[in-house]
Design a protein around this motif. Structure first.
Motif, short mmCIF file in Angstrom:
data_model
loop_
_atom_site.label_atom_id
_atom_site.label_comp_id
_atom_site.label_asym_id
_atom_site.label_seq_id
_atom_site.Cartn_x
_atom_site.Cartn_y
_atom_site.Cartn_z
N ARG A 1 34.31 35.11 37.19
CA ARG A 1 34.52 34.94 35.75
C ARG A 1 35.95 35.22 35.31
O ARG A 1 36.54 34.42 34.59
N HIS A 2 36.52 36.38 35.72
CA HIS A 2 37.87 36.72 35.26
C HIS A 2 38.94 35.97 36.05
O HIS A 2 39.80 35.30 35.46
N ILE A 3 38.90 36.09 37.35
CA ILE A 3 39.96 35.52 38.18
C ILE A 3 39.92 33.99 38.16
O ILE A 3 40.95 33.34 38.00
N ASP B 1 29.00 43.01 41.53
CA ASP B 1 29.84 43.17 40.34
C ASP B 1 31.23 42.61 40.58
O ASP B 1 31.81 41.94 39.72
N VAL B 2 31.79 42.85 41.75
CA VAL B 2 33.12 42.35 42.08
C VAL B 2 33.09 40.83 42.18
O VAL B 2 34.02 40.15 41.72
N ASP B 3 32.02 40.27 42.74
CA ASP B 3 31.88 38.81 42.76
C ASP B 3 31.93 38.24 41.35
O ASP B 3 32.55 37.21 41.11
N GLU B 4 31.27 38.92 40.41
CA GLU B 4 31.27 38.45 39.02
C GLU B 4 32.67 38.53 38.42
O GLU B 4 33.10 37.61 37.70
N ILE B 5 33.40 39.59 38.70
CA ILE B 5 34.77 39.71 38.20
C ILE B 5 35.65 38.60 38.79
O ILE B 5 36.44 37.97 38.08
#
Length: 110
Positions: A90-92, A83-87
């Motif tokens: 995608r976000h960062i 989930d953190v990888d996705e954040i």
């Protein structure tokens, strides 16, 4: 303008056993350490780029574990490193909000 393009705060609060839930009981410090390593590995850990920090209680532990990304003020929950990888991706990196992990905005101050 913010000193960092993105400042990511992980709630890493730890409460005594038997008290209300806390993010650290859900692996927050471990996942924060992972996020810091990933940001460094991607070459994003520098002034003007991205900073990952540990925070005390952000008062949303029942919804957590939780993080907040500034200056956008976007709140997320996560389950694991994926989930953190996705954040991060995608976000960062891409500037997209990860809606499936987004927490509702905080209620207005009283």
């Amino acid at each position: 303008m913010s000193y960092y393009e993105h400042h990511v705060f992980f709630c890493c609060n730890q409460r005594a056993p038997g008290e209300r839930t806390c993010c650290n009981d859900k692996g927050a410090t471990r996942v924060r350490d992972y996020a810091k390593k990933q940001i460094k590995k991607l070459g994003l850990a520098a002034p003007g780029q991205v900073r990952v920090n540990m925070a005390g209680c952000l008062e949303r532990c029942e919804e957590g574990p939780c993080i907040v990304v500034y200056p956008q003020g976007v709140w997320y929950t996560y389950v694991d490193e994926e989930d953190v990888d996705e954040i991060i991706e995608r976000h960062i990196q891409k500037g997209e909000i990860v809606e499936r992990l987004r927490l509702p905005d905080a209620p207005p101050a009283k």
